[in-house]
Enzyme design. Structure first.
Site, PDB file in Angstrom:
ATOM      1  N   CYS A   1      -1.971   8.893   5.235  1.00 49.35           N
ATOM      2  CA  CYS A   1      -1.743   7.847   4.235  1.00 49.35           C
ATOM      3  C   CYS A   1      -0.633   6.933   4.733  1.00 49.35           C
ATOM      4  CB  CYS A   1      -1.346   8.504   2.917  1.00 49.35           C
ATOM      5  SG  CYS A   1      -1.052   7.350   1.571  1.00 49.35           S
TER       6      CYS A   1
ATOM      7  N   HIS B   1      -9.302   9.618  -2.220  1.00 51.17           N
ATOM      8  CA  HIS B   1      -7.893   9.433  -1.855  1.00 51.17           C
ATOM      9  C   HIS B   1      -7.355   8.111  -2.435  1.00 51.17           C
ATOM     10  CE1 HIS B   1      -4.564   9.503   1.351  1.00 51.17           C
ATOM     11  NE2 HIS B   1      -4.491   8.281   0.843  1.00 51.17           N
ATOM     12  N   GLU B   2      -8.122   7.033  -2.275  1.00 51.42           N
ATOM     13  CA  GLU B   2      -7.635   5.712  -2.722  1.00 51.42           C
ATOM     14  C   GLU B   2      -7.591   5.626  -4.247  1.00 51.42           C
ATOM     15  OE1 GLU B   2      -6.205   3.927  -0.623  1.00 51.42           O
ATOM     16  OE2 GLU B   2      -7.028   4.833   1.182  1.00 51.42           O
TER      17      GLU B   2
ATOM     18  N   HIS C   1      -4.532   7.050  -5.745  1.00 53.42           N
ATOM     19  CA  HIS C   1      -3.362   6.159  -5.773  1.00 53.42           C
ATOM     20  C   HIS C   1      -3.297   5.383  -7.090  1.00 53.42           C
ATOM     21  CE1 HIS C   1      -1.600   6.583  -1.802  1.00 53.42           C
ATOM     22  NE2 HIS C   1      -2.741   6.370  -1.196  1.00 53.42           N
TER      23      HIS C   1
HETATM   24 NI    NI Z   1      -3.090   6.713   0.861  1.00 57.01          NI
END
Ligand code: NI
Length: 178
Positions: free
Chosen positions: A108, A150-151, A154
């Site tokens: 990341c 994963h995104e 966020h």
């Molecule tokens: Ni990331």
């Protein structure tokens, strides 16, 4: 074009849920998303979510490179050899397709120099809007699905290290590759 400053793990903004993009955000977002794409290219990365550049809106930019980003990434037969070109998602919503989860390496831009193994759903369906406001749906598998989980994390204020079950599979890239 200026490259954006990326917040690093520990910054409180990375742990806040972001709000939905509304119509009036679009004029602000258009130049920002271009800079986010440029930032991904410069970093040789795959994705970037707006909260990582201190903009608390549910939007992200990503791509899946034609060749795997690193041999250590756990790829699957569904890894699309054509890749996915740069794509912007507004207000993405993910639904797992089935129960199957796989462990794979993640890194990341907000956690520079480190890599860790995280369990993610192998297959997902995604509902999102384009920058022009159209709603669309697609399915993603393997690395593509991992990247999107994963995104989207966020956008909910979650960084991948929070998912790591075995901290022995979390470490500095240079040490893991030694
Ligand atoms: Ni990331």
């Amino acid at each position: 074009m200026a490259i954006l400053t990326i917040l690093k793990m520990g910054h409180p903004s990375l742990y806040q849920p972001s709000r939905k993009v509304e119509g009036e955000d679009r004029s602000f977002l258009t130049p920002l998303l271009k800079k986010m794409q440029k930032t991904i290219e410069e970093a040789g990365a795959c994705g970037l979510a707006a909260p990582q550049v201190d903009v608390p809106l549910r939007t992200l930019v990503y791509r899946v490179p034609k060749t795997p980003p690193h041999p250590r990434y756990e790829l699957t037969p569904e890894y699309d050899p054509e890749g996915v070109p740069f794509t912007v998602l507004l207000n993405p919503e993910i639904t797992p397709l089935g129960e199957r989860m796989t462990l794979g390496w993640e890194s990341c831009l907000s956690v520079p120099g480190l890599r860790g193994k995280v369990a993610r759903y192998h297959s997902i369906s995604v509902k999102a809007r384009t920058l022009s406001g159209e709603e669309y749906f697609f399915e993603a598998h393997g690395f593509h699905a991992r990247l999107l989980q994963h995104e989207v994390d966020h956008l909910d204020g979650v960084l991948y290290p929070l998912h790591i079950k075995d901290l022995k599979s979390f470490g500095f890239i240079e040490a893991l590759e030694a």
